[in-house]
Motif scaffolding. Structure first.
Motif, PDB file in Angstrom:
ATOM      1  N   PRO A  95      15.271   5.292  -0.868  1.00 40.56           N
ATOM      2  CA  PRO A  95      16.466   6.113  -0.611  1.00 40.56           C
ATOM      3  C   PRO A  95      17.308   5.534   0.527  1.00 40.56           C
ATOM      4  CG  PRO A  95      14.547   7.158   0.374  1.00 40.56           C
ATOM      5  CD  PRO A  95      14.061   5.919  -0.305  1.00 40.56           C
TER       6      PRO A  95
ATOM      7  N   ASN B 150       7.179  16.078  -0.705  1.00 40.28           N
ATOM      8  CA  ASN B 150       7.642  15.531   0.567  1.00 40.28           C
ATOM      9  C   ASN B 150       8.177  16.585   1.520  1.00 40.28           C
ATOM     10  OD1 ASN B 150       7.113  12.726   0.089  1.00 40.28           O
ATOM     11  ND2 ASN B 150       8.811  12.713  -1.371  1.00 40.28           N
TER      12      ASN B 150
ATOM     13  N   VAL C 135      17.571   0.326   5.547  1.00 33.43           N
ATOM     14  CA  VAL C 135      17.489   1.597   6.279  1.00 33.43           C
ATOM     15  C   VAL C 135      17.440   2.712   5.261  1.00 33.43           C
ATOM     16  CG1 VAL C 135      18.569   3.105   7.985  1.00 33.43           C
ATOM     17  CG2 VAL C 135      18.871   0.613   8.140  1.00 33.43           C
ATOM     18  N   ILE C 136      16.391   3.522   5.348  1.00 32.41           N
ATOM     19  CA  ILE C 136      16.282   4.632   4.400  1.00 32.41           C
ATOM     20  C   ILE C 136      16.419   5.963   5.127  1.00 32.41           C
ATOM     21  CG2 ILE C 136      14.871   3.331   2.752  1.00 32.41           C
ATOM     22  CD1 ILE C 136      12.449   4.965   3.785  1.00 32.41           C
ATOM     23  N   VAL C 137      16.782   6.962   4.343  1.00 31.23           N
ATOM     24  CA  VAL C 137      16.888   8.327   4.850  1.00 31.23           C
ATOM     25  C   VAL C 137      15.528   8.984   4.683  1.00 31.23           C
ATOM     26  CG1 VAL C 137      17.985  10.566   4.466  1.00 31.23           C
ATOM     27  CG2 VAL C 137      19.327   8.452   4.242  1.00 31.23           C
ATOM     28  N   HIS C 138      15.018   9.594   5.724  1.00 23.99           N
ATOM     29  CA  HIS C 138      13.709  10.256   5.677  1.00 23.99           C
ATOM     30  C   HIS C 138      13.767  11.421   4.700  1.00 23.99           C
ATOM     31  CE1 HIS C 138       9.966  12.102   6.730  1.00 23.99           C
ATOM     32  NE2 HIS C 138       9.779  11.371   7.820  1.00 23.99           N
ATOM     33  N   PRO C 139      12.998  11.359   3.589  1.00 26.07           N
ATOM     34  CA  PRO C 139      13.114  12.401   2.574  1.00 26.07           C
ATOM     35  C   PRO C 139      12.149  13.563   2.771  1.00 26.07           C
ATOM     36  CG  PRO C 139      11.734  10.627   1.759  1.00 26.07           C
ATOM     37  CD  PRO C 139      12.080  10.261   3.167  1.00 26.07           C
ATOM     38  N   GLY C 140      11.403  13.526   3.851  1.00 25.13           N
ATOM     39  CA  GLY C 140      10.349  14.529   3.995  1.00 25.13           C
ATOM     40  C   GLY C 140      10.638  15.565   5.064  1.00 25.13           C
ATOM     41  N   ASN C 141       9.699  16.466   5.205  1.00 21.77           N
ATOM     42  CA  ASN C 141       9.752  17.506   6.217  1.00 21.77           C
ATOM     43  C   ASN C 141       9.450  16.876   7.572  1.00 21.77           C
ATOM     44  OD1 ASN C 141       9.538  19.837   7.698  1.00 21.77           O
ATOM     45  ND2 ASN C 141       7.596  20.497   6.803  1.00 21.77           N
ATOM     46  N   GLU C 142      10.401  16.902   8.487  1.00 20.69           N
ATOM     47  CA  GLU C 142      10.221  16.243   9.787  1.00 20.69           C
ATOM     48  C   GLU C 142       9.834  17.204  10.889  1.00 20.69           C
ATOM     49  OE1 GLU C 142      12.960  12.927  10.789  1.00 20.69           O
ATOM     50  OE2 GLU C 142      14.079  13.621   9.038  1.00 20.69           O
ATOM     51  N   SER C 143       9.725  18.460  10.600  1.00 18.18           N
ATOM     52  CA  SER C 143       9.401  19.395  11.686  1.00 18.18           C
ATOM     53  C   SER C 143       7.970  19.161  12.118  1.00 18.18           C
ATOM     54  CB  SER C 143       9.615  20.840  11.247  1.00 18.18           C
ATOM     55  OG  SER C 143       8.743  21.170  10.210  1.00 18.18           O
TER      56      SER C 143
ATOM     57  N   ALA D 110      17.885  12.461  -0.962  1.00 18.88           N
ATOM     58  CA  ALA D 110      16.976  11.318  -0.803  1.00 18.88           C
ATOM     59  C   ALA D 110      15.885  11.343  -1.875  1.00 18.88           C
ATOM     60  CB  ALA D 110      16.365  11.331   0.598  1.00 18.88           C
TER      61      ALA D 110
ATOM     62  N   SER E  44      16.267  11.859   9.758  1.00 20.92           N
ATOM     63  CA  SER E  44      16.110  10.605  10.497  1.00 20.92           C
ATOM     64  C   SER E  44      16.412   9.426   9.589  1.00 20.92           C
ATOM     65  CB  SER E  44      14.671  10.460  10.982  1.00 20.92           C
ATOM     66  OG  SER E  44      14.335  11.498  11.829  1.00 20.92           O
TER      67      SER E  44
ATOM     68  N   ILE F  42      15.085   5.612   8.842  1.00 24.71           N
ATOM     69  CA  ILE F  42      13.921   4.748   9.065  1.00 24.71           C
ATOM     70  C   ILE F  42      14.348   3.322   8.766  1.00 24.71           C
ATOM     71  CG2 ILE F  42      11.547   4.231   8.369  1.00 24.71           C
ATOM     72  CD1 ILE F  42      11.385   7.150   7.315  1.00 24.71           C
TER      73      ILE F  42
END
Lengths: 92, 515
Positions: free
Chosen positions: B195, B314, A3-11, B232, B168, B170
């Motif tokens: 991450p 990112n 399980v990874i943490v989303h490192p990007g812009n999620e908007s 991350a 979130s 993943i």
């Protein structure tokens, strides 16, 4: 299970509905935005002339960003909001 | 300050105590920036009241997203706005105990906010180096707009809030290779460290901050860089948790409006941010300043530079195969981080020249071309070494372009010894380079219309080596001196700039908090 943490812009960009096209330019207020790249003024000068003489625009507002490398200042955006349509003179 | 005649009562105002009243619009970015600063004013010494020019729903959204802790009231019908008549928002009024206007502050202004705080006996509320600009103009007041109506902002719009959303999680399929997945989705053309939740939590823990704390908004998409998302990217880059101590101020510095990272990411030019490290943090975290300083020699340098670039990619959205349309790019977009060899620097270190104390660790940013090398192995005189460097300085941006460019001269230890031995101070080095970097006027011809020639009328004529030249730089301050590199080899470097000044990018230096 990894399980990874989303490192990007999620908007999620909200799709904006473009305003309805103007049926005619006659009597309208048109804003022209010069982004301050060399040569922009020549093009917009001619465009202003055509809008006034050929298309009967009621008002042509000329605005200019202080520099092309940054977003337009809030004051310019506010002025352009009051127009019926805006033409932005982009690129070189 | 004029007494406001017959003004309607300000809701919540109690006479007998000073008050700071601020008029604002919910969709004005300067208001979103400024209003949270008043949270710091304790309620004992002063009343703080926000007056919204917009409707209840937008105002409630504003208060909740920005975590405003003082009372906010609606100026229904804009009656109070019309009475006080602020031309812009935000406008802050300091009222004395009887409600008379004692002081007015328009727009976002750190110094003004601190003066307001001092006037009510409070310590400064707006500190430098928190990433916000020193000053920012606001918007027109709603009561002066042609049709004074409620907010046009859609509800739920993300304002300049201080606390963002949790990132979130993943969950990768069992058959998915985590390295391939992360390289493809979030990598920089090379594999990254996945991450995982555990690794990111360790990175977040090192900051002592809540994971959803918004540190900066990263152009060009202005994605929210929360502590968690920064962590991350730091994991992906191979950083150790202690590196967050540097990465957070680095992000604030990069998103400082003066640095204009938006322009740097959007330009077709080579520019990439060069990260420069000074002070005790170099030993504390293992930053390298010696041989191969520009290369792949130290985890600290390489991982910090890479984490920063991954964040730009990112969170900022500056994809090098997309919106970042730099024609040729820059090897520094993998990682571009150097530390000063302060031990080989006989003069004051770079961050001291920038205004900080020697013992204060610092990170500086410069929108930089790749370095151009200067070999000077035979000249015995320091002056000649500088002259050789001046020829490289003359080529920054484009040979015939003057005034706009800036440069960092990275002096290797051997050159520094020669120059210092001949009696040059750092200021004298800058002055010498400034006075002796010139482009011969005979190279300017109107017909060819080569870049730089179109502005020749603005250039200053000087004489260099007996020849009429245009002076390359605006001032000695356009040339910075940074000492780095190995002790063998008489090679220095000139690092040229992107567009500079308020129209381009300005160098920024931010303190790094102590361990």
């Amino acid at each position: 299970m990894v399980v990874i943490v989303h490192p990007g812009n999620e908007s999620v960009p909200k799709a904006a509905t473009p305003p309805a096209r103007l049926a005619s330019l006659k009597g309208k207020k048109i804003g022209l935005l010069d982004i301050s790249k060399p040569g922009g003024s020549f093009f917009l000068d001619r465009l202003e002339e055509i809008l006034r003489t050929k298309y009967g625009a009621a008002e042509v507002l000329r605005t200019k960003k202080p520099t092309f490398s940054k977003n337009a200042p809030q004051q310019i955006i506010e002025q352009l909001r009051a127009m019926d349509a805006v033409v932005e003179g982009l690129a070189d | 300050m004029p007494q406001v005649q017959n003004a309607p009562a300000i809701p919540g105002f109690q006479s007998g105590k000073k008050a700071v009243v601020v008029f604002f619009e919910t969709d004005c970015p300067t208001c979103q920036l400024a209003l949270p600063y008043l949270n710091s004013l304790t309620q004992d010494s002063v009343q703080v009241i926000g007056l919204s020019q917009d409707d209840e729903r937008s105002t409630r959204d504003f208060v909740s997203q920005l975590k405003i802790s003082y009372p906010v009231e609606l100026d229904s019908g804009l009656k109070i706005s019309r009475a006080y008549d602020p031309h812009n928002v935000p406008t802050f009024y300091l009222l004395d105990e009887s409600g008379q206007v004692e002081k007015t502050l328009v727009g976002f202004d750190k110094q003004g906010l601190n003066e307001l705080a001092a006037a009510v006996g409070h310590t400064p509320i707006a500190l430098p180096d928190d990433g916000a600009p020193a000053w920012k103009p606001g918007c027109s007041s709603r009561h002066l707009e042609p049709e004074a109506q409620g907010s046009t902002q859609e509800s739920g719009a993300k304002l300049l809030r201080r606390i963002g959303d949790p990132a979130s999680r993943i969950t990768l399929r069992d058959e998915e290779d985590p390295f391939e997945y992360c390289r493809k989705q979030f990598g920089d053309a090379l594999p990254v460290v996945p991450p995982t939740v555990e690794k990111v939590e360790a990175m977040v823990k090192a900051t002592g901050l809540a994971p959803e704390t918004v540190i900066a908004r990263v152009p060009p998409f202005y994605g929210e860089a929360t502590v968690e998302k920064i962590a991350a990217n730091a994991v992906m880059a191979g950083c150790v948790p202690e590196m967050m101590r540097v990465l957070l101020p680095l992000l604030r510095a990069a998103c400082d409006e003066r640095f204009n990272i938006h322009g740097v990411q959007a330009t077709t030019h080579f520019a990439a941010p060069l990260v420069m490290i000074n002070g005790p943090v170099r030993q504390e975290l293992g930053f390298w300043s010696k041989q191969n300083v520009f290369s792949n020699v130290a985890r600290a340098n390489s991982s910090l530079g890479r984490a920063f670039q991954l964040i730009l990619l990112n969170i900022g959205g500056g994809r090098p195969d997309g919106i970042d349309m730099s024609a040729l790019g820059n090897p520094g977009k993998f990682s571009f981080c150097i530390a000063e060899n302060e031990e080989e620097n006989p003069w004051e270190p770079f961050h001291v020249t920038r205004g900080l104390n020697r013992g204060q660790s610092a990170v500086s940013l410069f929108a930089a071309e790749p370095p151009r090398g200067v070999s000077e192995h035979t000249a015995p005189a320091g002056k000649t070494v500088l002259e050789t460097i001046s020829f490289a300085l003359a080529t920054v941006w484009s040979y015939r372009t003057c005034l706009m460019p800036e440069a960092i001269v990275v002096l290797c230890p051997e050159h520094v010894k020669t120059i210092h031995r001949d009696g040059f101070t750092k200021e004298q080095v800058r002055q010498y380079l400034f006075e002796n970097t010139g482009i011969p006027v005979r190279y300017y011809s109107k017909e060819e219309r080569a870049e730089g020639t179109q502005f020749a009328a603005n250039y200053k004529e000087i004489t260099v080596r007996g020849e009429k030249c245009y002076q390359k730089f605006r001032s000695p301050e356009s040339i910075s001196i940074f000492v780095a590199g190995g002790t063998a080899g008489k090679f220095s470097a000139v690092v040229g700039s992107w567009s500079t000044g308020p129209a381009g990018s300005q160098m920024v230096t931010y303190p790094i908090p102590d361990k």
